[in-house]
Design a protein around this motif. Structure first.
Motif, PDB file in Angstrom:
ATOM      1  N   UNK A  89      -0.186   0.494 -13.287  1.00 40.48           N
ATOM      2  CA  UNK A  89      -0.707   0.756 -11.963  1.00 40.48           C
ATOM      3  C   UNK A  89      -2.099   0.234 -11.678  1.00 40.48           C
ATOM      4  N   UNK A  90      -2.912   0.019 -12.700  1.00 39.26           N
ATOM      5  CA  UNK A  90      -4.303  -0.380 -12.478  1.00 39.26           C
ATOM      6  C   UNK A  90      -4.399  -1.781 -11.872  1.00 39.26           C
ATOM      7  N   UNK A  91      -3.588  -2.708 -12.362  1.00 35.58           N
ATOM      8  CA  UNK A  91      -3.653  -4.089 -11.856  1.00 35.58           C
ATOM      9  C   UNK A  91      -3.321  -4.153 -10.368  1.00 35.58           C
ATOM     10  N   UNK A  92      -2.230  -3.525  -9.983  1.00 31.45           N
ATOM     11  CA  UNK A  92      -1.813  -3.576  -8.576  1.00 31.45           C
ATOM     12  C   UNK A  92      -2.839  -2.898  -7.681  1.00 31.45           C
ATOM     13  N   UNK A  93      -3.454  -1.820  -8.182  1.00 33.14           N
ATOM     14  CA  UNK A  93      -4.455  -1.099  -7.394  1.00 33.14           C
ATOM     15  C   UNK A  93      -5.692  -1.967  -7.169  1.00 33.14           C
ATOM     16  N   UNK A  94      -6.180  -2.618  -8.227  1.00 34.94           N
ATOM     17  CA  UNK A  94      -7.335  -3.518  -8.117  1.00 34.94           C
ATOM     18  C   UNK A  94      -7.024  -4.699  -7.200  1.00 34.94           C
ATOM     19  N   UNK A  95      -5.848  -5.333  -7.394  1.00 31.79           N
ATOM     20  CA  UNK A  95      -5.559  -6.549  -6.642  1.00 31.79           C
ATOM     21  C   UNK A  95      -5.326  -6.246  -5.169  1.00 31.79           C
ATOM     22  N   UNK A  96      -4.745  -5.089  -4.891  1.00 29.53           N
ATOM     23  CA  UNK A  96      -4.564  -4.676  -3.498  1.00 29.53           C
ATOM     24  C   UNK A  96      -5.920  -4.553  -2.808  1.00 29.53           C
ATOM     25  N   UNK A  97      -6.880  -3.967  -3.492  1.00 25.52           N
ATOM     26  CA  UNK A  97      -8.222  -3.829  -2.927  1.00 25.52           C
ATOM     27  C   UNK A  97      -8.844  -5.192  -2.655  1.00 25.52           C
ATOM     28  N   UNK A  98      -8.626  -6.138  -3.571  1.00 27.35           N
ATOM     29  CA  UNK A  98      -9.190  -7.465  -3.386  1.00 27.35           C
ATOM     30  C   UNK A  98      -8.517  -8.177  -2.211  1.00 27.35           C
ATOM     31  N   UNK A 126       0.825  -1.210   0.000  1.00 29.56           N
ATOM     32  CA  UNK A 126       0.000   0.000   0.000  1.00 29.56           C
ATOM     33  C   UNK A 126       0.853   1.252   0.000  1.00 29.56           C
ATOM     34  N   UNK A 127       1.959   1.219   0.730  1.00 26.27           N
ATOM     35  CA  UNK A 127       2.826   2.401   0.777  1.00 26.27           C
ATOM     36  C   UNK A 127       3.409   2.715  -0.595  1.00 26.27           C
ATOM     37  N   UNK A 128       3.600   1.690  -1.418  1.00 31.50           N
ATOM     38  CA  UNK A 128       4.081   1.904  -2.791  1.00 31.50           C
ATOM     39  C   UNK A 128       2.941   2.400  -3.671  1.00 31.50           C
ATOM     40  N   UNK A 129       1.775   1.774  -3.561  1.00 27.70           N
ATOM     41  CA  UNK A 129       0.630   2.153  -4.394  1.00 27.70           C
ATOM     42  C   UNK A 129       0.222   3.600  -4.140  1.00 27.70           C
ATOM     43  N   UNK A 130       0.393   4.046  -2.913  1.00 24.66           N
ATOM     44  CA  UNK A 130       0.055   5.437  -2.577  1.00 24.66           C
ATOM     45  C   UNK A 130       0.935   6.448  -3.310  1.00 24.66           C
ATOM     46  N   UNK A 131       2.021   5.975  -3.922  1.00 24.07           N
ATOM     47  CA  UNK A 131       2.950   6.879  -4.600  1.00 24.07           C
ATOM     48  C   UNK A 131       2.595   7.130  -6.061  1.00 24.07           C
TER      49      UNK A 131
END
Length: 254
Positions: free
Chosen positions: A85-94, A69-74
């Motif tokens: 970035x879209x894949x990691x954002x979706x999968x993190x939410x899941x 999450x700390x990386x995605x927030x960047x």
């Protein structure tokens, strides 16, 4: 990944090579070298979304969701570029079971018509997943149905397209069509000749079987998939951490 490492040594300032090399190490579950390569790329280009996404996926594969999450927030996902970035954002939410922020992003881009420009319609499936996770069943079913219909139309011209067949089987399963989902993914498994793509299709089959409570069948391929080099459903290959966290495998636990 050895050839990519060699390419990095020959062209050390090429950030895209470092991103590919980091991803190659991730697929081998070589997390320390994957992280080392991603960090070296970020030293050259600290805001590169492709490298940041790969770094987030390295943490996701290990179940380190706070670090991911700390990386995605960047970064802000770029829906106009492939895997930006879209894949990691979706999968993190899941994986976190927390769809709010990702859902807002995907819905905004769905309104702009950007999710359906991807021939594989993967972004539309991600939107449906996030809606389902939010308890918005009617909306998620409508999105899965749009993905199903769009993929079936596209497959008339490309009947053996492995990515489209895999995504179609996933959409069919989400719509409750077990038999057609399984026959579609079985066709895909038979069509793809290389181990890397075949393993990706086998993971989708395991997800479908797990969703319908077919525990023994779903578990049959998992030990081998855990050691196979391949691109996972969320860009992350299966790991013990993913099996513990991913909602698709909830039926296999306990």
């Amino acid at each position: 990944s050895d050839f990519l490492d060699q390419a990095v040594r020959l062209n050390p300032r090429d950030v895209s090579l470092r991103s590919f090399a980091a991803y190659g190490h991730l697929l081998q579950r070589d997390f320390s070298d994957a992280l080392r390569m991603a960090d070296s790329g970020l030293q050259i280009a600290p805001t590169d979304v492709h490298v940041l996404e790969t770094k987030a996926e390295i943490f996701q594969a290990q179940g380190q969701l706070d670090q991911a999450q700390s990386v995605i927030d960047q970064f802000t996902p770029d829906f106009d570029a492939v895997t930006a970035g879209a894949n990691a954002t979706w999968y993190q939410a899941m994986l976190k079971r927390d769809p709010k922020i990702a859902l807002k992003l995907f819905e905004a881009h769905a309104t702009a018509g950007k999710l359906e420009t991807d021939p594989s319609l993967f972004g539309l499936l991600c939107l449906a997943d996030l809606q389902e996770l939010s308890g918005r069943k009617n909306e998620s079913q409508a999105a899965y149905a749009r993905a199903r219909d769009g993929l079936m139309t596209k497959l008339k011209d490309q009947p053996n397209n492995p990515t489209m067949l895999g995504n179609l089987s996933y959409a069919l399963a989400r719509l409750g069509n077990k038999e057609l989902a399984l026959s579609t993914i079985e066709k895909n498994i038979q069509l793809v000749p290389d181990v890397r793509r075949k393993a990706g299709s086998e993971e989708i089959r395991a997800r479908i079987l797990a969703r319908f409570g077919e525990k023994e069948q779903a578990m049959a391929d998992l030990p081998r998939l855990l050691t196979t080099v391949y691109d996972g459903w969320g860009n992350v290959p299966l790991t013990p951490a993913i099996l513990r966290l991913d909602p698709d495998f909830d039926n296999l636990r306990g």
